[in-house]
Design a protein around this motif. Structure first.
Motif, mmCIF file in Angstrom:
data_model
loop_
_atom_site.group_PDB
_atom_site.id
_atom_site.type_symbol
_atom_site.label_atom_id
_atom_site.label_comp_id
_atom_site.label_asym_id
_atom_site.label_seq_id
_atom_site.Cartn_x
_atom_site.Cartn_y
_atom_site.Cartn_z
ATOM 1 N N ILE A 301 0.845 -1.207 0.000
ATOM 2 C CA ILE A 301 0.000 0.000 0.000
ATOM 3 C C ILE A 301 0.877 1.253 0.000
ATOM 4 C CG2 ILE A 301 -1.742 1.315 1.280
ATOM 5 C CD1 ILE A 301 -2.738 -1.345 2.429
ATOM 6 N N ALA A 302 1.994 1.177 0.743
ATOM 7 C CA ALA A 302 2.928 2.321 0.776
ATOM 8 C C ALA A 302 3.496 2.569 -0.620
ATOM 9 C CB ALA A 302 4.052 2.044 1.765
ATOM 10 N N TYR A 303 3.897 1.472 -1.284
ATOM 11 C CA TYR A 303 4.448 1.629 -2.639
ATOM 12 C C TYR A 303 3.403 2.254 -3.572
ATOM 13 C CZ TYR A 303 4.802 0.466 -7.487
ATOM 14 O OH TYR A 303 4.756 0.569 -8.850
ATOM 15 N N ASN A 305 0.995 4.223 -2.952
ATOM 16 C CA ASN A 305 0.829 5.666 -2.708
ATOM 17 C C ASN A 305 2.045 6.461 -3.153
ATOM 18 O OD1 ASN A 305 -1.796 6.508 -1.236
ATOM 19 N ND2 ASN A 305 -1.291 4.513 -0.383
ATOM 20 N N ALA A 306 3.239 5.838 -3.020
ATOM 21 C CA ALA A 306 4.444 6.513 -3.531
ATOM 22 C C ALA A 306 4.348 6.653 -5.048
ATOM 23 C CB ALA A 306 5.685 5.712 -3.135
ATOM 24 N N LEU A 307 3.851 5.572 -5.710
ATOM 25 C CA LEU A 307 3.687 5.593 -7.171
ATOM 26 C C LEU A 307 2.682 6.673 -7.568
ATOM 27 C CD1 LEU A 307 4.262 4.098 -9.906
ATOM 28 C CD2 LEU A 307 2.243 2.694 -9.395
ATOM 29 N N ARG A 308 1.610 6.764 -6.812
ATOM 30 C CA ARG A 308 0.513 7.713 -7.113
ATOM 31 C C ARG A 308 1.038 9.150 -7.135
ATOM 32 N NH1 ARG A 308 -3.748 8.223 -2.306
ATOM 33 N NH2 ARG A 308 -5.081 9.947 -3.049
ATOM 34 N N PHE A 309 1.994 9.460 -6.271
ATOM 35 C CA PHE A 309 2.485 10.843 -6.165
ATOM 36 C C PHE A 309 3.922 10.985 -6.675
ATOM 37 C CE2 PHE A 309 -1.133 12.583 -4.086
ATOM 38 C CZ PHE A 309 -1.657 11.572 -3.274
ATOM 39 N N GLY A 310 4.452 9.909 -7.293
ATOM 40 C CA GLY A 310 5.805 9.975 -7.843
ATOM 41 C C GLY A 310 6.873 10.176 -6.793
ATOM 42 N N LEU A 311 6.685 9.560 -5.627
ATOM 43 C CA LEU A 311 7.637 9.713 -4.512
ATOM 44 C C LEU A 311 8.635 8.559 -4.528
ATOM 45 C CD1 LEU A 311 4.990 10.663 -1.770
ATOM 46 C CD2 LEU A 311 6.425 12.213 -3.147
ATOM 47 N N LYS A 312 9.920 8.895 -4.374
ATOM 48 C CA LYS A 312 10.968 7.852 -4.424
ATOM 49 C C LYS A 312 11.421 7.440 -3.027
ATOM 50 C CE LYS A 312 11.387 8.185 -8.957
ATOM 51 N NZ LYS A 312 10.539 7.246 -9.729
ATOM 52 N N LYS A 313 11.191 8.330 -2.038
ATOM 53 C CA LYS A 313 11.658 8.030 -0.665
ATOM 54 C C LYS A 313 10.447 7.701 0.208
ATOM 55 C CE LYS A 313 13.854 12.010 -0.185
ATOM 56 N NZ LYS A 313 13.981 12.639 -1.532
ATOM 57 N N ILE A 314 10.508 6.560 0.881
ATOM 58 C CA ILE A 314 9.445 6.185 1.813
ATOM 59 C C ILE A 314 10.089 5.910 3.171
ATOM 60 C CG2 ILE A 314 7.492 4.662 2.267
ATOM 61 C CD1 ILE A 314 7.652 3.738 -0.653
ATOM 62 N N PHE A 315 9.748 6.717 4.175
ATOM 63 C CA PHE A 315 10.263 6.496 5.534
ATOM 64 C C PHE A 315 9.181 5.806 6.370
ATOM 65 C CE2 PHE A 315 14.214 8.718 5.177
ATOM 66 C CZ PHE A 315 13.998 9.789 4.308
ATOM 67 N N PHE A 316 9.555 4.711 7.005
ATOM 68 C CA PHE A 316 8.624 3.960 7.849
ATOM 69 C C PHE A 316 8.903 4.244 9.318
ATOM 70 C CE2 PHE A 316 6.380 1.315 4.800
ATOM 71 C CZ PHE A 316 7.210 1.351 3.692
ATOM 72 N N GLY A 317 7.885 4.690 10.055
ATOM 73 C CA GLY A 317 8.011 4.929 11.501
ATOM 74 C C GLY A 317 6.929 4.160 12.230
ATOM 75 N N ALA A 334 9.035 -5.881 -0.235
ATOM 76 C CA ALA A 334 7.749 -5.541 -0.854
ATOM 77 C C ALA A 334 7.874 -4.258 -1.672
ATOM 78 C CB ALA A 334 6.667 -5.388 0.212
ATOM 79 N N VAL A 335 8.478 -3.219 -1.083
ATOM 80 C CA VAL A 335 8.612 -1.931 -1.787
ATOM 81 C C VAL A 335 9.518 -2.096 -3.002
ATOM 82 C CG1 VAL A 335 9.559 0.417 -1.595
ATOM 83 C CG2 VAL A 335 8.129 -0.507 0.248
ATOM 84 N N ASP A 336 10.623 -2.821 -2.824
ATOM 85 C CA ASP A 336 11.565 -2.996 -3.937
ATOM 86 C C ASP A 336 10.937 -3.806 -5.068
ATOM 87 O OD1 ASP A 336 14.129 -4.975 -4.972
ATOM 88 O OD2 ASP A 336 14.428 -2.802 -4.935
ATOM 89 N N PHE A 337 10.191 -4.879 -4.674
ATOM 90 C CA PHE A 337 9.588 -5.764 -5.681
ATOM 91 C C PHE A 337 8.535 -4.998 -6.494
ATOM 92 C CE2 PHE A 337 8.235 -9.684 -7.573
ATOM 93 C CZ PHE A 337 6.862 -9.598 -7.718
ATOM 94 N N TRP A 338 7.620 -4.343 -5.794
ATOM 95 C CA TRP A 338 6.505 -3.713 -6.517
ATOM 96 C C TRP A 338 6.966 -2.489 -7.286
ATOM 97 C CZ3 TRP A 338 2.835 -6.901 -7.188
ATOM 98 C CH2 TRP A 338 2.480 -7.820 -6.195
ATOM 99 N N SER A 339 8.021 -1.782 -6.753
ATOM 100 C CA SER A 339 8.468 -0.569 -7.472
ATOM 101 C C SER A 339 9.542 -0.903 -8.511
ATOM 102 C CB SER A 339 9.047 0.442 -6.468
ATOM 103 O OG SER A 339 10.309 -0.017 -5.973
ATOM 104 N N ALA A 345 12.663 1.895 0.548
ATOM 105 C CA ALA A 345 12.112 1.884 1.915
ATOM 106 C C ALA A 345 13.228 2.250 2.888
ATOM 107 C CB ALA A 345 11.567 0.514 2.260
ATOM 108 N N MET A 346 12.974 3.213 3.776
ATOM 109 C CA MET A 346 13.943 3.565 4.807
ATOM 110 C C MET A 346 13.285 3.544 6.179
ATOM 111 S SD MET A 346 16.095 6.570 2.906
ATOM 112 C CE MET A 346 14.765 7.134 1.859
#
Ligand SMILES: Nc1ncnc2c1ncn2[C@@H]1O[C@H](COP(=O)(O)OP(=O)(O)O)[C@@H](O)[C@H]1O
Ligand SMILES: CC(C)(COP(=O)(O)O)[C@@H](O)C(=O)NCCC(=O)O
Length: 402
Positions: A301-303, A305-317, A334-339, A345-346
């Motif tokens: 789901i994170a990927y 949403n990153a795709l939807r807005f063209g975001l390359k950096k995803i920070f998980f807290g 998951a992030v690497d596979f789908w993107s 993912a950081m």
């Protein structure tokens, strides 16, 4: 009363140390506490050009008439269900008496504490009744974002990737930090697109989060605590319960759609075909499959949403992660596979304290000196060898008006 702290930093206060500011994030599962304790006062040499090398090697700028206070940020957490023990702890350490004039902080209204999270509303009367404290509520998403921005800009080696079992610390280029996606995995999950300080939008979320893992885990494994559940997941094998592509394709890959025989085709799918009761499965295997399913789902789901807005950096807290290798590996894969390797993912060392730190930053002194709090590097851990679950004490400097 020492309270049932899940994790604490040893509270070593010498007489010269003064607690100056305390902030809380009272969430659905955990109460996170951040407080600042001054350790010594270092007058700013006004002859200097407003910047000086401090004893920690960091650069600290002095305000024109302020004083630079060295001190430490302490991080603690309690289970929300045990809030009375948290109140007893605050009372026993007198953490709620702050803003003393001699501390160098503005003598603020007594007994007002910045607090975020749903519990700042739910437990406001309890804090007033038990400790005479009024909770000054700070909006939760705003706190998460300001806490994350602060850590990413001020703490060296705060962010890291987790690839093939290795953590690789990422040095953040402050000029290239934004935009990013912040995924906070707490009881539930919030996904926030961050474009700058105070510029953010909560773009998605899911109710399948940390509370789901803990709640379903308790029901399915009868674990006694979250740490028991996490330990079980260390020992388990998800392939006992998850239906793999190879289980369906007779041990073969399905490469036409990019799936190897060991990829999970259906989480918990094997339990359908085998005539076994829950009790006949090892709780460790159940915990592992559950952790994999939830982490994989959040990563996907994170990927998206990153795709939807063209975001390359995803920070998980959020405290769901707890620096747990299997959780971070699952999310990273998951992030690497789908993107297809496009998104990264950081993770964050102070993963669960984003909201509490954001609430802390909301105290007036920070508003007056927006860059007043500078974290001069961690004193308790070398980030390259420290234990990730150790949120640690952070040595820092705070600038305060006279
Ligand atoms: N010691 C712990 N006790 C309970 N939950 C924990 C603990 N450590 C990690 N967790 C996980 O962290 C989640 C809570 O994360 P957190 O960021 O504090 O969210 P919230 O603000 O909803 O409490 C829990 O649902 C659970 O999955
Ligand atoms: C309501 C919350 C923001 C509360 O934060 P938390 O205490 O879970 O950290 C969070 O649980 C959440 O975003 N839940 C998911 C709601 C949704 O489906 O978007």
């Amino acid at each position: 009363m020492e309270g049932d702290r899940i994790e604490e930093v040893t509270l070593v206060h010498s007489p010269v140390d003064e607690i100056s500011h305390l902030a809380l994030d009272i969430g659905g599962s955990l109460i996170k506490m951040v407080y600042f304790s001054t350790s010594r006062e270092q007058p700013i040499d006004k002859t200097q050009n407003n910047s000086s090398r401090d004893s920690h090697g960091g650069v600290s700028r002095g305000s024109k008439d302020g004083r630079l206070l060295n001190g430490r940020l302490y991080f603690l957490k309690f289970e929300t269900s045990k809030i009375n023990e948290c109140l007893d702890f605050i009372s026993s350490k007198q953490l709620h008496y702050r803003g003393h004039q001699h501390c160098g902080f503005p003598a603020s209204d007594k007994n007002i504490i910045k607090a975020t999270g749903g519990g700042a509303f739910k437990f406001a009367d309890l804090f007033k009744e038990k400790l005479g404290i009024s909770l000054d509520k700070v909006e939760e998403m705003s706190s998460l974002v300001s806490g994350a921005n602060f850590l990413l800009k001020a703490v060296p080696s705060e962010a890291f990737t987790y690839v093939n079992g290795q953590r690789n610390y990422v040095q953040i280029d402050h000029n290239d930090l934004y935009p990013y996606l912040l995924v906070n995995i707490g009881s539930g999950v919030s996904m926030i697109k961050v474009d700058g300080d105070g510029k953010y939008e909560r773009v998605s979320g899911t109710s399948v989060g940390g509370g789901t893992f803990w709640g379903l885990g308790k029901l399915l494994t009868k674990c006694k605590s979250f740490d028991d559940l996490l330990e079980m997941s260390h020992q388990g094998n998800n392939r006992v319960i998850d239906m793999l592509v190879g289980d369906i394709y007779g041990g073969m890959d399905y490469l036409k759609i990019g799936l190897s025989s060991t990829a999970i085709a259906s989480s918990f799918g094997k339990a359908v075909s085998e005539n076994r009761e829950l009790e006949e499965y090892r709780p460790e295997d159940v915990a592992r499959s559950l952790l994999r399913m939830i982490s994989n789902n959040i990563g996907q789901i994170a990927y998206l949403n990153a795709l939807r807005f063209g975001l390359k950096k995803i920070f998980f807290g959020g405290f769901f992660i707890r620096g747990h290798a299997y959780t971070m590996d699952t999310i990273s894969v998951a992030v690497d596979f789908w993107s297809k390797g496009e998104a990264k993912a950081m993770f964050l060392r102070h993963e669960g304290f984003l909201g509490a730190l954001g609430a802390f930053m909301n105290y007036q002194l920070v508003e007056e000196f927006p860059d007043s709090i500078r974290l001069m590097g961690e004193k308790t851990r070398d980030p390259l060898v420290g234990d990730l679950t150790d949120n640690g004490v952070i040595e820092c400097c705070v600038q305060a008006s006279n």
